[in-house]
Write a protein that holds these residues in place. Structure first.
Motif, short mmCIF file in Angstrom:
data_model
loop_
_atom_site.label_atom_id
_atom_site.label_comp_id
_atom_site.label_asym_id
_atom_site.label_seq_id
_atom_site.Cartn_x
_atom_site.Cartn_y
_atom_site.Cartn_z
N ALA A 96 0.85 -1.20 0.00
CA ALA A 96 0.00 0.00 0.00
C ALA A 96 0.88 1.25 0.00
CB ALA A 96 -0.94 0.00 1.21
N GLN A 97 0.29 2.38 -0.33
CA GLN A 97 1.00 3.65 -0.37
C GLN A 97 0.38 4.61 0.65
OE1 GLN A 97 3.71 4.70 -2.85
NE2 GLN A 97 3.84 2.53 -2.42
N THR A 98 1.22 5.40 1.30
CA THR A 98 0.74 6.36 2.28
C THR A 98 1.29 7.74 1.98
OG1 THR A 98 2.60 5.91 3.76
CG2 THR A 98 0.57 4.64 4.10
N SER A 99 0.55 8.76 2.42
CA SER A 99 0.99 10.14 2.25
C SER A 99 0.25 11.02 3.25
CB SER A 99 0.72 10.63 0.83
OG SER A 99 1.23 11.94 0.66
N PRO A 100 0.92 12.02 3.83
CA PRO A 100 0.24 12.92 4.76
C PRO A 100 -0.65 13.92 4.03
CG PRO A 100 2.51 13.61 4.47
CD PRO A 100 2.35 12.33 3.71
N LYS A 132 -0.92 19.28 8.36
CA LYS A 132 -1.22 17.96 7.83
C LYS A 132 -1.31 16.99 9.00
CE LYS A 132 0.83 18.56 3.25
NZ LYS A 132 1.77 18.03 2.25
N THR A 133 -2.52 16.71 9.41
CA THR A 133 -2.76 15.88 10.59
C THR A 133 -3.40 14.54 10.24
OG1 THR A 133 -4.87 16.99 10.94
CG2 THR A 133 -2.96 17.86 12.13
N ASN A 137 -6.34 9.85 11.54
CA ASN A 137 -6.27 11.19 12.12
C ASN A 137 -5.29 11.16 13.28
OD1 ASN A 137 -6.83 13.57 13.70
ND2 ASN A 137 -8.72 13.80 12.52
N THR A 138 -4.16 11.86 13.12
CA THR A 138 -3.13 11.83 14.15
C THR A 138 -3.48 12.68 15.36
OG1 THR A 138 -1.95 13.68 13.10
CG2 THR A 138 -1.36 11.45 12.42
N THR A 170 -6.69 16.36 -0.50
CA THR A 170 -7.03 15.87 0.83
C THR A 170 -8.00 16.80 1.55
OG1 THR A 170 -5.12 17.00 1.82
CG2 THR A 170 -4.80 14.77 1.00
N GLY A 171 -8.11 18.06 1.09
CA GLY A 171 -9.05 18.97 1.71
C GLY A 171 -10.48 18.71 1.30
N SER A 172 -10.69 18.52 -0.02
CA SER A 172 -12.04 18.27 -0.55
C SER A 172 -12.32 16.79 -0.74
CB SER A 172 -12.23 19.00 -1.88
OG SER A 172 -11.26 18.56 -2.83
N LEU A 173 -11.32 15.92 -0.48
CA LEU A 173 -11.47 14.47 -0.64
C LEU A 173 -11.98 14.13 -2.04
CD1 LEU A 173 -13.03 13.54 2.82
CD2 LEU A 173 -10.64 13.38 2.10
#
Length: 374
Positions: free
Chosen positions: A10-14, A28-29, A53-54, A106-109
């Motif tokens: 899988a790939q992850t990104s903040p 970026k939380t 959500n951190t 990531t703001g508007s998904l």
């Protein structure tokens, strides 16, 4: 996390955790988790995007529109310390042998399609790094034929061709154009499942990976390159053409082990390398079976000081696992649903029996003309 299936590759990104964040200095939380190989489907399903959500330490399943296309054979989230759009993540995926660039906001998904690169090839295990000038540099990877997806035991049983390392593919995010970037110096040989990070001064550090020998082409020839060589290479991108350099091992440095499938992240001036498949020693086996058995999953974390431009300064991070108290659920969501349904049916049955008995033994008296009276 019972709603998240097991993932591989899988790939992850903040990114931003809430669409409503509109401050001048948003944080970026959230950590977004894209796709991965799930249930042995061997395809990256981008309809499955999760976020952690951190701030509240909680996984969520965000409501994201389903563009671009859901199924891809390979996928990369492009992380960088430099980004013009704070709430966007550049992604690159391969579908039907064509490269596809998309933006995930990531703001508007939401997803936004950028462009296609026809005939990119069925490439797997490559890395992507975003430079300060908005140029994405693609390095390495293996081109796999015959419908092979490039994972599992097929790594050791199918023929692979490796992307060239002297002439790299680049994508300019400002002009939306693809190009080829020539390099000078001594380029490293081809590899797959390696790592790449871009330093604060624009150098790309390539580490690890596997090559022909690991992929089932082991040779008894002692002169053959049995591992990616060199293990660590540096690509300077501040001038044209890009220049390859090789670092020497520092006097007090540990010697980096052969590794593939690990992660590498830049934190300040330090490259943090974690986990992956790692060799216990730098042995060079000559048979396919010994090659497979010489790599084991690693729980080690290593640190490389990227400030030193001539030598490898490699050290191991000593850490202790702390067991956090976990409140285990007695039943899964599916089991809970079954229990609720079962008790509902039981309640209906239990409530119906007394009512039936009362009606059976207390029939309603009928009155009116023509009705005989007892």
């Amino acid at each position: 996390m019972d709603f998240i299936l097991p993932h591989a590759f899988a790939q992850t990104s903040p990114g931003l955790s809430e669409p409503s964040q509109t401050t001048t200095n948003p944080q970026k939380t959230a950590l977004f988790l894209f796709g991965g190989l799930q249930n042995n489907l061997f395809e990256f399903d981008l309809s499955r995007v999760f976020a952690f959500n951190t701030s509240i330490n909680q996984w969520i399943r965000p409501n994201i529109d389903k563009n671009p296309s859901q199924k891809h054979s390979s996928f990369r989230a492009i992380n960088s310390n430099y980004t013009e759009n704070f709430d966007s993540i550049y992604t690159f995926s391969i579908r039907d042998n064509n490269g596809e660039v998309d933006l995930f906001y990531t703001g508007s998904l939401s997803w936004n399609f950028v462009l296609n690169l026809p005939q990119f090839g069925n490439l797997h295990g490559f890395t992507t790094t975003l430079l300060r000038n908005g140029v994405i540099v693609y390095f390495g990877g293996s081109i796999i034929s015959n419908g092979n997806n490039g994972f599992g035991d097929e790594l050791f049983s199918r023929d692979h061709q490796f992307a060239q390392t002297s002439n790299l593919t680049i994508y300019n995010t400002k002009t939306n154009t693809w190009d080829f970037q020539p390099t000078v110096g001594d380029p490293p040989n081809g590899r797959t499942m390696h790592s790449a990070v871009v330093t604060l001064d624009g150098r790309i550090i390539i580490y690890g990976g596997i090559n022909d020998v690991i992929l089932g082409k082991a040779s008894s020839d002692s002169d053959s390159k049995k591992y990616p060589n060199p293990l660590i290479s540096v690509l300077a991108t501040s001038s044209q053409p890009f220049r390859w350099t090789t670092l020497q091992l520092g006097d007090n440095s540990l010697e980096p082990l052969q590794s593939y499938g690990h992660t590498a992240t830049l934190v300040g001036n330090y490259m943090i390398v974690a986990f992956g498949m790692q060799s216990s020693e730098n042995a060079k086996p000559s048979t396919q079976s010994s090659l497979k058995n010489s790599f084991t999953p690693s729980d080690s974390i290593y640190i490389m000081d990227t400030v030193n431009k001539t030598h490898i300064i490699w050290s191991k991070l000593q850490y202790t696992l702390i067991d956090f108290p976990v409140q285990h659920k007695l039943f899964t969501q599916a089991q809970q649903g079954g229990i609720i349904f079962g008790f509902t049916v039981l309640g209906i049955i239990v409530g119906t029996i007394p009512t039936y008995c009362w009606v059976r033994y207390h029939p309603k008296k009928r009155t009116g003309p023509g009705v005989a009276m007892n």
